[in-house]
Design a protein around this motif. Sequence first.
Motif, PDB file in Angstrom:
ATOM      1  N   UNK A   9       0.861  -1.183   0.000  1.00  0.00           N
ATOM      2  CA  UNK A   9       0.000   0.000   0.000  1.00  0.00           C
ATOM      3  C   UNK A   9       0.900   1.237   0.000  1.00  0.00           C
ATOM      4  N   UNK A  10       0.592   2.190  -0.900  1.00  0.00           N
ATOM      5  CA  UNK A  10       1.335   3.454  -0.953  1.00  0.00           C
ATOM      6  C   UNK A  10       0.515   4.548  -0.278  1.00  0.00           C
ATOM      7  N   UNK A  11       1.109   5.683  -0.090  1.00  0.00           N
ATOM      8  CA  UNK A  11       0.357   6.847   0.392  1.00  0.00           C
ATOM      9  C   UNK A  11       0.452   7.041   1.889  1.00  0.00           C
ATOM     10  N   UNK A  12      -0.501   7.847   2.400  1.00  0.00           N
ATOM     11  CA  UNK A  12      -0.399   8.344   3.778  1.00  0.00           C
ATOM     12  C   UNK A  12      -0.343   7.232   4.810  1.00  0.00           C
ATOM     13  N   UNK A  13      -1.084   6.124   4.567  1.00  0.00           N
ATOM     14  CA  UNK A  13      -1.158   5.083   5.591  1.00  0.00           C
ATOM     15  C   UNK A  13      -0.030   4.073   5.490  1.00  0.00           C
ATOM     16  N   UNK A  16       1.847   2.981   8.583  1.00  0.00           N
ATOM     17  CA  UNK A  16       1.087   2.694   9.807  1.00  0.00           C
ATOM     18  C   UNK A  16       0.938   1.195  10.021  1.00  0.00           C
ATOM     19  N   UNK A  17       0.805   0.807  11.280  1.00  0.00           N
ATOM     20  CA  UNK A  17       0.650  -0.611  11.605  1.00  0.00           C
ATOM     21  C   UNK A  17      -0.705  -1.117  11.104  1.00  0.00           C
ATOM     22  N   UNK A  18      -0.643  -2.149  10.267  1.00  0.00           N
ATOM     23  CA  UNK A  18      -1.866  -2.657   9.641  1.00  0.00           C
ATOM     24  C   UNK A  18      -2.825  -3.234  10.678  1.00  0.00           C
ATOM     25  N   UNK A 103      -7.274  -8.770   7.615  1.00  0.00           N
ATOM     26  CA  UNK A 103      -6.045  -8.064   7.961  1.00  0.00           C
ATOM     27  C   UNK A 103      -5.364  -8.668   9.170  1.00  0.00           C
ATOM     28  N   UNK A 104      -4.124  -8.228   9.434  1.00  0.00           N
ATOM     29  CA  UNK A 104      -3.404  -8.718  10.615  1.00  0.00           C
ATOM     30  C   UNK A 104      -4.182  -8.395  11.880  1.00  0.00           C
ATOM     31  N   UNK A 105      -4.074  -9.307  12.860  1.00  0.00           N
ATOM     32  CA  UNK A 105      -4.873  -9.154  14.073  1.00  0.00           C
ATOM     33  C   UNK A 105      -4.108  -8.415  15.158  1.00  0.00           C
ATOM     34  N   UNK A 106      -4.897  -7.808  16.041  1.00  0.00           N
ATOM     35  CA  UNK A 106      -4.290  -7.071  17.139  1.00  0.00           C
ATOM     36  C   UNK A 106      -3.641  -8.002  18.153  1.00  0.00           C
ATOM     37  N   UNK A 107      -4.059  -9.273  18.196  1.00  0.00           N
ATOM     38  CA  UNK A 107      -3.454 -10.253  19.106  1.00  0.00           C
ATOM     39  C   UNK A 107      -3.651 -11.640  18.516  1.00  0.00           C
ATOM     40  N   UNK A 108      -2.763 -12.552  18.931  1.00  0.00           N
ATOM     41  CA  UNK A 108      -2.977 -13.948  18.553  1.00  0.00           C
ATOM     42  C   UNK A 108      -2.439 -14.277  17.176  1.00  0.00           C
ATOM     43  N   UNK A 109      -3.306 -14.899  16.390  1.00  0.00           N
ATOM     44  CA  UNK A 109      -2.969 -15.563  15.134  1.00  0.00           C
ATOM     45  C   UNK A 109      -2.033 -14.803  14.188  1.00  0.00           C
ATOM     46  N   UNK A 110      -1.253 -15.566  13.435  1.00  0.00           N
ATOM     47  CA  UNK A 110      -0.565 -14.989  12.288  1.00  0.00           C
ATOM     48  C   UNK A 110      -1.468 -15.013  11.055  1.00  0.00           C
ATOM     49  N   UNK A 111      -2.273 -16.074  10.907  1.00  0.00           N
ATOM     50  CA  UNK A 111      -3.160 -16.154   9.739  1.00  0.00           C
ATOM     51  C   UNK A 111      -4.540 -15.590  10.100  1.00  0.00           C
ATOM     52  N   UNK A 273       3.476  -5.814  10.714  1.00  0.00           N
ATOM     53  CA  UNK A 273       3.275  -5.382   9.329  1.00  0.00           C
ATOM     54  C   UNK A 273       2.739  -3.949   9.297  1.00  0.00           C
ATOM     55  N   UNK A 274       3.312  -3.165   8.421  1.00  0.00           N
ATOM     56  CA  UNK A 274       2.691  -1.877   8.103  1.00  0.00           C
ATOM     57  C   UNK A 274       1.811  -2.074   6.866  1.00  0.00           C
ATOM     58  N   UNK A 275       1.042  -1.051   6.529  1.00  0.00           N
ATOM     59  CA  UNK A 275       0.198  -1.157   5.335  1.00  0.00           C
ATOM     60  C   UNK A 275       1.043  -1.416   4.096  1.00  0.00           C
ATOM     61  N   UNK A 276       2.275  -0.914   4.074  1.00  0.00           N
ATOM     62  CA  UNK A 276       3.145  -1.136   2.924  1.00  0.00           C
ATOM     63  C   UNK A 276       3.502  -2.609   2.759  1.00  0.00           C
ATOM     64  N   UNK A 277       3.317  -3.404   3.822  1.00  0.00           N
ATOM     65  CA  UNK A 277       3.613  -4.848   3.737  1.00  0.00           C
ATOM     66  C   UNK A 277       2.435  -5.640   3.182  1.00  0.00           C
ATOM     67  N   UNK A 278       1.277  -5.021   3.075  1.00  0.00           N
ATOM     68  CA  UNK A 278       0.084  -5.719   2.576  1.00  0.00           C
ATOM     69  C   UNK A 278      -0.116  -5.417   1.093  1.00  0.00           C
TER      70      UNK A 278
END
Length: 289
Positions: A9-13, A16-18, A103-111, A273-278
């Motif tokens: 993802x490009x731009x302002x976000x 930021x943490x996904x 999207x990535x979760x705030x806690x727990x799983x990787x998938x 992950x940041x948004x740029x990683x998604x």
Amino acid sequence: MLGAVAGGVQGASAGELANQLFGAHRAPSAQPPAVVGAYARGCAAGLVELAETGPGWQAMRLGRNRNWGHPQTIAFIKDLAGAAQSIGWRGIYVGDISQPRGGPMTSGHTSHQTGLDVDIWMLPPARLNLSRAERESISSISVRTADQRSVNANWTAQHHALLRAAALDVRVDRIFVAAAVKIEMCRTAARADRAWLQKIRPFSGHNTHFHVRMRCPADSPLCETQTPTVADLSNGGDGCDETLMWWVTDYLDPPPPDPDAPAPPPRRHPRSFTMADLPAQCGAVLTAR
Ligand SMILES: [Zn+2]
């Protein structure tokens, strides 16, 4: 959202943490259902909610707001609830699926990032009228011994039958269980009825729930299929082989490390992950109304 998955993802976000951005959404995107990216690096548009209680199921841990899935996943869960009843259970307790937009979760799983992963509790429901508070406090049961090498007295023929029903579903890609569970299923499955065992995959944990992973749905050209396939992992067989036994031998009692072996590449948890990683298309899923 057609074509290939665009990277980052490009731009302002972008920086930021996904997981913070996706974890803040309380509702799905008002878009047609579509999975973007991979099970452990992606998101999903147009997810639908699994009803908190239905004929044959209850969603657990409602406070997490993770009872959202692709329509194919939700349909599968309802069918599995029916299968559970036909094998003598009252139904199923359903654990995490995905956040409303994945999207990535705030806690727990990787998938669990794309609405295609769902955890089913090993605990056979005693009732299907649990209150919200009970769904936060009740815990599942382990079907594995403390030494991790075999199943315990909580394991039943109904567990086997339920996992078989899930694996026979053509919408299912694979199912993760504790190695002890697969070893027991390998031991007890009928000799003439074993092809579905290929989809039952040993993994760490997964002694209190099993984790069903759906195939990429037909409406999702940006969904990344997992490789290697279960057929590749099993050399076309049932996976009841030395790679399974590794989980109860070297995995539990690792041999001394080879001092000359190269260091494994560092692995990042999706929480970082940041948004740029998604995939770039996840930016539109995040900002859609
Ligand atoms: Zn899971």
